[in-house]
Write a protein that holds these residues in place. Structure first.
Motif, short mmCIF file in Angstrom:
data_model
loop_
_atom_site.label_atom_id
_atom_site.label_comp_id
_atom_site.label_asym_id
_atom_site.label_seq_id
_atom_site.Cartn_x
_atom_site.Cartn_y
_atom_site.Cartn_z
N LEU A 84 0.82 -1.22 0.00
CA LEU A 84 0.00 0.00 0.00
C LEU A 84 0.86 1.27 0.00
CD1 LEU A 84 -2.48 -1.21 2.79
CD2 LEU A 84 -2.93 -1.18 0.34
N LEU A 85 2.17 1.09 -0.22
CA LEU A 85 3.06 2.25 -0.06
C LEU A 85 2.94 3.27 -1.19
CD1 LEU A 85 6.24 0.61 1.47
CD2 LEU A 85 4.46 1.96 2.59
N ASP A 86 2.15 2.95 -2.22
CA ASP A 86 1.94 3.93 -3.29
C ASP A 86 0.96 5.01 -2.83
OD1 ASP A 86 -0.02 1.95 -3.13
OD2 ASP A 86 -0.71 2.30 -5.17
N LYS A 87 0.36 4.83 -1.66
CA LYS A 87 -0.62 5.82 -1.17
C LYS A 87 0.05 6.75 -0.16
CE LYS A 87 -4.21 2.51 -2.02
NZ LYS A 87 -3.46 2.03 -3.15
N ASP A 88 -0.42 8.03 -0.14
CA ASP A 88 0.14 8.99 0.82
C ASP A 88 -0.25 8.59 2.23
OD1 ASP A 88 1.21 10.44 -1.15
OD2 ASP A 88 -0.47 11.85 -1.31
N GLU A 89 -1.48 8.11 2.36
CA GLU A 89 -1.95 7.66 3.67
C GLU A 89 -2.86 6.46 3.46
OE1 GLU A 89 -3.76 11.24 5.09
OE2 GLU A 89 -5.46 11.05 3.74
N ILE A 90 -2.93 5.61 4.47
CA ILE A 90 -3.74 4.40 4.36
C ILE A 90 -5.00 4.61 5.20
CG2 ILE A 90 -3.83 1.91 4.78
CD1 ILE A 90 -0.75 1.93 4.51
N CYS A 91 -6.13 4.68 4.53
CA CYS A 91 -7.40 4.91 5.25
C CYS A 91 -7.96 3.59 5.76
CB CYS A 91 -8.42 5.57 4.33
SG CYS A 91 -7.97 7.22 3.85
N LEU A 92 -8.36 3.58 7.01
CA LEU A 92 -8.94 2.38 7.62
C LEU A 92 -10.30 2.73 8.20
CD1 LEU A 92 -5.84 1.16 9.68
CD2 LEU A 92 -6.47 0.53 7.35
N SER A 93 -11.32 1.95 7.84
CA SER A 93 -12.65 2.18 8.40
C SER A 93 -13.32 0.84 8.66
CB SER A 93 -13.48 3.07 7.46
OG SER A 93 -13.53 2.52 6.18
N PRO A 94 -14.37 0.82 9.48
CA PRO A 94 -15.01 -0.46 9.80
C PRO A 94 -15.77 -1.04 8.61
CG PRO A 94 -16.21 1.36 10.80
CD PRO A 94 -14.98 1.96 10.19
N LEU A 95 -16.14 -2.31 8.69
CA LEU A 95 -16.96 -2.93 7.64
C LEU A 95 -18.19 -2.07 7.41
CD1 LEU A 95 -16.95 -6.76 8.50
CD2 LEU A 95 -15.77 -5.61 6.61
N PRO A 96 -18.53 -1.79 6.15
CA PRO A 96 -19.64 -0.87 5.87
C PRO A 96 -21.00 -1.44 6.27
CG PRO A 96 -18.80 -1.84 3.84
CD PRO A 96 -17.90 -2.30 4.94
N HIS A 97 -21.90 -0.53 6.60
CA HIS A 97 -23.30 -0.87 6.89
C HIS A 97 -23.46 -1.81 8.07
CE1 HIS A 97 -24.74 1.30 3.38
NE2 HIS A 97 -23.60 0.91 2.86
N GLN A 98 -22.54 -1.77 8.98
CA GLN A 98 -22.65 -2.56 10.20
C GLN A 98 -22.69 -1.58 11.38
OE1 GLN A 98 -22.81 -6.04 9.66
NE2 GLN A 98 -22.83 -5.15 7.62
N LYS A 99 -23.35 -2.00 12.45
CA LYS A 99 -23.38 -1.15 13.63
C LYS A 99 -21.97 -1.13 14.23
CE LYS A 99 -25.65 -1.18 18.06
NZ LYS A 99 -26.35 -2.08 18.93
N VAL A 100 -21.46 0.07 14.47
CA VAL A 100 -20.11 0.18 15.02
C VAL A 100 -20.16 0.08 16.55
CG1 VAL A 100 -18.10 1.70 15.26
CG2 VAL A 100 -19.27 1.53 13.07
N VAL A 101 -19.36 -0.82 17.10
CA VAL A 101 -19.26 -0.92 18.55
C VAL A 101 -18.30 0.18 19.02
CG1 VAL A 101 -18.53 -2.36 20.49
CG2 VAL A 101 -19.63 -3.40 18.50
N LYS A 102 -17.16 0.25 18.34
CA LYS A 102 -16.22 1.34 18.59
C LYS A 102 -15.14 1.31 17.50
CE LYS A 102 -13.35 3.45 22.07
NZ LYS A 102 -12.35 3.20 23.06
N ASP A 103 -14.81 2.45 16.97
CA ASP A 103 -13.76 2.59 15.95
C ASP A 103 -13.90 1.56 14.82
OD1 ASP A 103 -12.81 4.68 17.50
OD2 ASP A 103 -11.44 3.39 18.62
N LEU A 104 -12.97 0.58 14.77
CA LEU A 104 -12.97 -0.38 13.67
C LEU A 104 -13.70 -1.68 14.02
CD1 LEU A 104 -9.23 0.17 12.67
CD2 LEU A 104 -11.25 1.11 11.53
#
Ligand code: FES
Length: 244
Positions: A84-104
């Protein structure tokens, strides 16, 4: 950014404190063979102990660490930072459309509720054999792939039908039901077909292939769903006795 470090841009959200999610960036020193999960541990252990994410095996087996990494659903423990080093930053987010317990970390209650409804266990013929049920190698072929599902939830979180219909069993549960339906040692064929052809079963699938695209094990829930549609269709067509 220094050459030997990367920036992780992580979606943060604590439902007990935050009104909406926000992004937070962390710089992490690069190490040889570092995975995204390793980088998350660097943040957790040295920068912010409140960061939440799931993990267990760290070897791509338990399915706990599925998340969106640089725009794609992947397993954090199997994703090398070097890719992934071709990216300036690596975005991390939780699985989509799921209830988030906390962060990821997302809530898997609905996922496992759906799974339970397909009776995800083998019901063998009685009397039970003293040692094991014998299965020929060719009989094992149809379940070789479905048996590898690690229940990471990626497919169900990518399925638009599962987003909008909480009753729909979704691709992971339907892959599991196929795994037992296709197993020559199982005896619940008609009960399983009743479940998969119900209101919340296979006919809800719109064959979008999203589940296939995101599966980290390269499994094919869409194919399993279509095979169950065929089995249900055949039972309806040929399973009835002719009148007169
Ligand atoms: Fe088990 Fe990643 S920690 S699959």
């Amino acid at each position: 950014m220094a050459e030997n470090e990367i920036t992780l841009k992580i979606q943060r959200f604590d439902p007990t404190m935050d009104s909406e999610p926000y992004w937070q960036s962390f710089k992490v020193g690069l190490k040889p063979s570092m995975t995204v999960l390793d980088a998350l541990f660097e943040v957790l252990n040295h920068q912010d102990g409140s960061l939440a994410f799931r993990f267990c095996c760290r070897a791509g087996v338990c399915g706990s660490c599925a998340m969106v990494i640089a725009g794609k659903v992947r397993l954090a423990c199997e994703t090398q930072i070097a890719t992934l080093l071709d990216k300036d930053e690596i975005c991390l987010s939780p699985l989509p459309h799921q209830k988030v317990v906390k962060d990821l970390a997302v809530d898997y209650d609905l996922f496992f509720e759906r799974l339970k409804r397909v009776k995800p266990y083998l019901v063998g013929k009685e009397p039970y054999p003293e040692k094991e049920y014998i299965q020929l190698p060719k009989e094992r072929v149809p379940i070789n792939e479905p048996i590898d599902c690690i229940l990471c939830g990626s497919c169900t979180s990518a399925c638009t039908m599962a987003w909008t219909n909480r009753d729909y069993l979704g691709p992971a549960a339907l892959l599991k039901s196929y795994r037992f339906l296709a197993d020559t040692r199982d005896t619940l064929k008609h009960e399983r077909l009743d479940i998969v052809e119900s209101e919340s079963g296979v006919w809800r699938c719109h064959t979008q292939f999203n589940c296939v695209e995101v599966c980290p094990r390269k499994l094919n829930p869409t194919e399993a769903i279509q095979r169950q549609k065929i089995a249900a269709f055949k039972r309806k067509l040929f399973g009835r006795k002719r009148k007169g």
